[in-house]
Design an enzyme around this catalytic site. Structure first.
Site, PDB file in Angstrom:
ATOM      1  N   SER A  30       0.828  -1.218   0.000  1.00  0.00           N
ATOM      2  CA  SER A  30       0.000   0.000   0.000  1.00  0.00           C
ATOM      3  C   SER A  30       0.856   1.259   0.000  1.00  0.00           C
ATOM      4  CB  SER A  30      -0.896   0.034   1.236  1.00  0.00           C
ATOM      5  OG  SER A  30      -1.820  -1.006   1.182  1.00  0.00           O
ATOM      6  N   HIS A  61      -3.370  -0.782  -5.470  1.00  0.00           N
ATOM      7  CA  HIS A  61      -2.471  -1.885  -5.809  1.00  0.00           C
ATOM      8  C   HIS A  61      -2.615  -2.146  -7.308  1.00  0.00           C
ATOM      9  CE1 HIS A  61      -1.296  -3.308  -1.706  1.00  0.00           C
ATOM     10  NE2 HIS A  61      -2.326  -2.539  -1.405  1.00  0.00           N
ATOM     11  N   HIS A  83      -3.831  -9.939  -0.449  1.00  0.00           N
ATOM     12  CA  HIS A  83      -3.942 -10.039   1.003  1.00  0.00           C
ATOM     13  C   HIS A  83      -4.837 -11.204   1.412  1.00  0.00           C
ATOM     14  CE1 HIS A  83      -3.086  -5.787   0.117  1.00  0.00           C
ATOM     15  NE2 HIS A  83      -2.479  -5.724   1.289  1.00  0.00           N
ATOM     16  N   TYR A  85      -7.117 -11.113   3.642  1.00  0.00           N
ATOM     17  CA  TYR A  85      -8.509 -10.671   3.853  1.00  0.00           C
ATOM     18  C   TYR A  85      -9.311 -10.607   2.551  1.00  0.00           C
ATOM     19  CZ  TYR A  85      -6.683  -6.062   2.528  1.00  0.00           C
ATOM     20  OH  TYR A  85      -6.068  -5.040   1.860  1.00  0.00           O
ATOM     21  N   GLU A  86      -8.638 -10.732   1.396  1.00  0.00           N
ATOM     22  CA  GLU A  86      -9.386 -10.760   0.140  1.00  0.00           C
ATOM     23  C   GLU A  86     -10.167 -12.070  -0.010  1.00  0.00           C
ATOM     24  OE1 GLU A  86      -7.131  -9.232  -3.358  1.00  0.00           O
ATOM     25  OE2 GLU A  86      -5.689  -8.578  -1.850  1.00  0.00           O
ATOM     26  N   ALA A 113       2.488  -0.547   4.305  1.00  0.00           N
ATOM     27  CA  ALA A 113       2.100   0.587   5.142  1.00  0.00           C
ATOM     28  C   ALA A 113       1.645  -0.002   6.466  1.00  0.00           C
ATOM     29  CB  ALA A 113       0.965   1.368   4.484  1.00  0.00           C
ATOM     30  N   MET A 211      -1.581  -5.573   7.856  1.00  0.00           N
ATOM     31  CA  MET A 211      -2.402  -6.730   7.449  1.00  0.00           C
ATOM     32  C   MET A 211      -1.701  -7.585   6.389  1.00  0.00           C
ATOM     33  SD  MET A 211      -5.990  -4.682   7.012  1.00  0.00           S
ATOM     34  CE  MET A 211      -6.451  -3.359   8.139  1.00  0.00           C
ATOM     35  N   SER A 212      -0.384  -7.544   6.358  1.00  0.00           N
ATOM     36  CA  SER A 212       0.305  -8.252   5.271  1.00  0.00           C
ATOM     37  C   SER A 212       1.694  -8.680   5.714  1.00  0.00           C
ATOM     38  CB  SER A 212       0.426  -7.327   4.054  1.00  0.00           C
ATOM     39  OG  SER A 212       1.321  -6.265   4.335  1.00  0.00           O
ATOM     40  N   ASN A 235       0.218   5.987   9.670  1.00  0.00           N
ATOM     41  CA  ASN A 235      -0.721   6.583  10.632  1.00  0.00           C
ATOM     42  C   ASN A 235      -0.341   6.115  12.033  1.00  0.00           C
ATOM     43  OD1 ASN A 235      -1.905   3.970   9.268  1.00  0.00           O
ATOM     44  ND2 ASN A 235      -2.706   4.010  11.359  1.00  0.00           N
ATOM     45  N   HIS A 247      -8.357   4.087   4.487  1.00  0.00           N
ATOM     46  CA  HIS A 247      -7.366   3.607   3.517  1.00  0.00           C
ATOM     47  C   HIS A 247      -6.760   4.780   2.748  1.00  0.00           C
ATOM     48  CE1 HIS A 247      -5.333   0.841   0.870  1.00  0.00           C
ATOM     49  NE2 HIS A 247      -5.943   1.332  -0.193  1.00  0.00           N
TER      50      HIS A 247
HETATM   51  N1  HPA Z   1      -3.598  -1.060  11.088  1.00  0.00           N
HETATM   52  C1  HPA Z   1      -3.564  -2.104  10.250  1.00  0.00           C
HETATM   53  N2  HPA Z   1      -3.083  -2.018   9.012  1.00  0.00           N
HETATM   54  C2  HPA Z   1      -2.611  -0.826   8.607  1.00  0.00           C
HETATM   55  C3  HPA Z   1      -2.630   0.306   9.440  1.00  0.00           C
HETATM   56  C4  HPA Z   1      -3.158   0.190  10.753  1.00  0.00           C
HETATM   57  O1  HPA Z   1      -3.210   1.143  11.540  1.00  0.00           O
HETATM   58  N3  HPA Z   1      -2.097   1.325   8.725  1.00  0.00           N
HETATM   59  C5  HPA Z   1      -1.760   0.813   7.515  1.00  0.00           C
HETATM   60  N4  HPA Z   1      -2.078  -0.490   7.441  1.00  0.00           N
END
Ligand code: HPA
Length: 277
Positions: A30, A61, A83, A85-86, A113, A211-212, A235, A247
């Site tokens: 990401s 992506h 991912h 979760y897909e 990310a 998440m990856s 973040n 996102h």
């Molecule tokens: N949590 C989970 N996945 C993420 C985050 C987060 O704060 N930021 C970017 N991917």
């Protein structure tokens, strides 16, 4: 995971680019996609043309494999990742690793990310992953043992290659970029975390959450590749900031960090990380 389909994926790349040999692979997560613009690719294959990899379903992506020369030590750039979760299982996630290994790659750099949990981490910071916590509740190697993925019970003492981490630190220094190190925790998503989850993750030793990456790192390490990973802290993790997460915010923060992401990766590859230190 469907190994026959993975072999078909490899064969599709091979048929597209006969004779190509890979030295390394780069998976752009990401916000990292535009890093690819720093490289002149001699070929481009949409994921949709690679069986088992398929079209990436997440905004931001791109979903294509770029091949950067020379042909006998190609860098495979996977622009966009799949991912868990897909909901399509492990095959699309394993495909880049499988293809890279079958083409002879020795190293892989995984990018993502992530939300910053540790107090000193701010949006825009870069963090070399020194270790991980798999909190996804699933594992890519569950199932019949396949020797391609190493022994039945792979050691995890040094998933992230210490020499590659040192090379990343050196690349950052050479490019004038400040970089941190920390433990990445993978949750399944697709929800972001609750503040209570973030606090729990902090207490068990996580510095950042995403998440990856962890599945690919486990697979690549098991298959004998040397692994490195870098997070762009996009973040503050839930509960550290008052605003809700989105996102768009995540992708935007990585885009803002793009000059540094690009400089780091270009420098890292120019230093021939596939060659042992
Ligand atoms: N949590 C989970 N996945 C993420 C985050 C987060 O704060 N930021 C970017 N991917």
């Amino acid at each position: 995971m469907d190994l026959d389909l993975l072999e078909t994926a490899f064969a599709a790349v091979r048929a597209h680019q006969p004779g190509v040999r890979a030295a390394g692979a780069l998976i752009l997560g990401s916000g990292w996609g535009d890093v690819a613009e720093a490289f002149a690719a001699f070929a481009e294959i949409p994921y949709a043309e690679i069986p088992g990899l398929g079209a990436a379903g997440v905004a931001g992506h791109a979903g294509r494999l770029l091949l950067v020369g020379p042909a006998e030590r190609t860098l495979l750039i996977f622009q966009g990742r799949r991912h868990w979760y897909e909901g399509e299982g492990w095959t699309p996630i394993a495909a880049p690793i499988y293809i890279a290994r079958r083409l002879g790659a020795a190293v892989v750099l995984l990018t993502n990310a992530a939300g910053g949990i540790r107090e000193d981490l701010r949006a825009g910071d870069l963090m070399i992953v020194c270790d991980h916590i798999n909190a996804m509740g699933v594992h890519p190697l569950i199932g019949p043992h396949r020797p391609f993925w190493g022994p039945r019970f792979p050691d995890q003492t040094a998933v992230y290659d210490p020499a590659l981490r040192a090379r990343l630190r050196a690349a950052a220094e050479a490019a004038g970029i400040s970089i941190r190190e920390g433990v990445y925790l993978a949750a399944s998503g697709p929800t972001y975390e609750t503040p209570a989850e973030v606090e729990a993750f902090r207490r068990v030793g996580a510095d950042a959450v995403g998440m990856s990456t962890v599945p690919e790192a486990i697979l690549a390490h098991a298959a004998g590749l040397r692994v490195a990973a870098v997070s762009c802290i996009s973040n503050l993790a839930a509960g550290r900031a008052s605003a809700p997460l989105s996102h768009e915010e995540v992708a935007e923060a990585a885009r803002a960090a793009m000059p540094r992401l690009r400089a780091l990766v270009v420098r890292w590859w120019a230093d021939r990380p596939e060659v042992s230190p």
